[in-house]
Write a protein that holds these residues in place. Sequence first.
Motif, PDB file in Angstrom:
ATOM      1  N   LEU A  68      54.669  36.651  37.802  1.00  0.00           N
ATOM      2  CA  LEU A  68      54.279  37.863  38.517  1.00  0.00           C
ATOM      3  C   LEU A  68      52.843  38.260  38.163  1.00  0.00           C
ATOM      4  O   LEU A  68      52.085  38.701  39.029  1.00  0.00           O
ATOM      5  N   THR A  69      52.457  38.084  36.909  1.00  0.00           N
ATOM      6  CA  THR A  69      51.090  38.411  36.504  1.00  0.00           C
ATOM      7  C   THR A  69      50.081  37.560  37.264  1.00  0.00           C
ATOM      8  O   THR A  69      49.070  38.070  37.766  1.00  0.00           O
ATOM      9  N   PHE A  70      50.357  36.263  37.376  1.00  0.00           N
ATOM     10  CA  PHE A  70      49.452  35.388  38.130  1.00  0.00           C
ATOM     11  C   PHE A  70      49.460  35.725  39.619  1.00  0.00           C
ATOM     12  O   PHE A  70      48.418  35.651  40.280  1.00  0.00           O
ATOM     13  N   LYS A  71      50.619  36.090  40.130  1.00  0.00           N
ATOM     14  CA  LYS A  71      50.698  36.468  41.547  1.00  0.00           C
ATOM     15  C   LYS A  71      49.851  37.702  41.824  1.00  0.00           C
ATOM     16  O   LYS A  71      49.062  37.735  42.785  1.00  0.00           O
ATOM     17  N   LEU A  72      49.996  38.731  40.996  1.00  0.00           N
ATOM     18  CA  LEU A  72      49.213  39.952  41.174  1.00  0.00           C
ATOM     19  C   LEU A  72      47.717  39.669  41.035  1.00  0.00           C
ATOM     20  O   LEU A  72      46.900  40.183  41.814  1.00  0.00           O
ATOM     21  N   THR A  73      47.362  38.838  40.064  1.00  0.00           N
ATOM     22  CA  THR A  73      45.956  38.529  39.842  1.00  0.00           C
ATOM     23  C   THR A  73      45.374  37.766  41.020  1.00  0.00           C
ATOM     24  O   THR A  73      44.264  38.070  41.482  1.00  0.00           O
ATOM     25  N   ALA A  74      46.105  36.764  41.521  1.00  0.00           N
ATOM     26  CA  ALA A  74      45.608  35.969  42.646  1.00  0.00           C
ATOM     27  C   ALA A  74      45.414  36.833  43.888  1.00  0.00           C
ATOM     28  O   ALA A  74      44.387  36.735  44.574  1.00  0.00           O
TER      29      ALA A  74
END
Length: 267
Positions: A68-74
């Motif tokens: 989820l962290t990578f999804k939000l960042t992307a």
Amino acid sequence: MDKDEGQSKANIIMVTDGPAIPNPRERRLINAWSIALTGAILSLLLLCYAGPSSYREALLFLPDGILLTFKLTALAICCAVPLGLLTGLGRISRNRCINLIASTYVEVIRGIPLLVQVFYIYFALSQFLRIQGVPAAVIAVSICYGAYMGEVFRAGILAIPKGQTEAARSLGFNRFQTMFYVVLPQAWRTILPPVGNECIAMLKDTALVSVIGMPDMMQRARSFASQSYAYFEAYTVVALVYLIITLLLSKIVSVIEARLNYYDRRK
């Protein structure tokens, strides 16, 4: 202030609290980046396999939060970079109205903490428009970092000598063509390191969205700690994971910068 001093100040690009991008010319095997990365990885492995089982359990509790962290960042990067480019162009625009709008946006957003923006979009605006967790987090982070990236793009564009613009105009290019075919390709080498720094800082700041219940890495660590009361173990593991991710990303930015410099030299 003489002309050279003014030009040097104009070329300074401010960055936030992202990690230092490794020097692409650094050839030594042992340096600050390698020491930090090796230490973080070894510490995490030792704690998980030689320490109490709570460290291992905390690490196994994080994968969903990492995704989820990578999804939000992307998603935030996809929104913040174009917004930053538009803001930077607006800041140097000759149109007083556009310049005023872009400058006001930068001054206002940079004066409000990201945590307050997250609360405002998710809770305050919910009285008028219900915004779900992921869109609210992406909007808040994008708006916040769009302002910072706007200053990065502005400084990078101003760092290009005016002679490049004059040469392009003399060849018949209009302002749009001059900016996107001549100025921006040259400015990108200057812009890339601070933009990469901002993107990495953005990944770290996604930890703030845990306050609105988003199950990112920080929220997953809090959930594990509240269930097991292993607060020290949970936050130690999540800190090491964040450190490893940011160090790896900073190296990727450094490699890209080195490739750009290599292609520029070959030209």
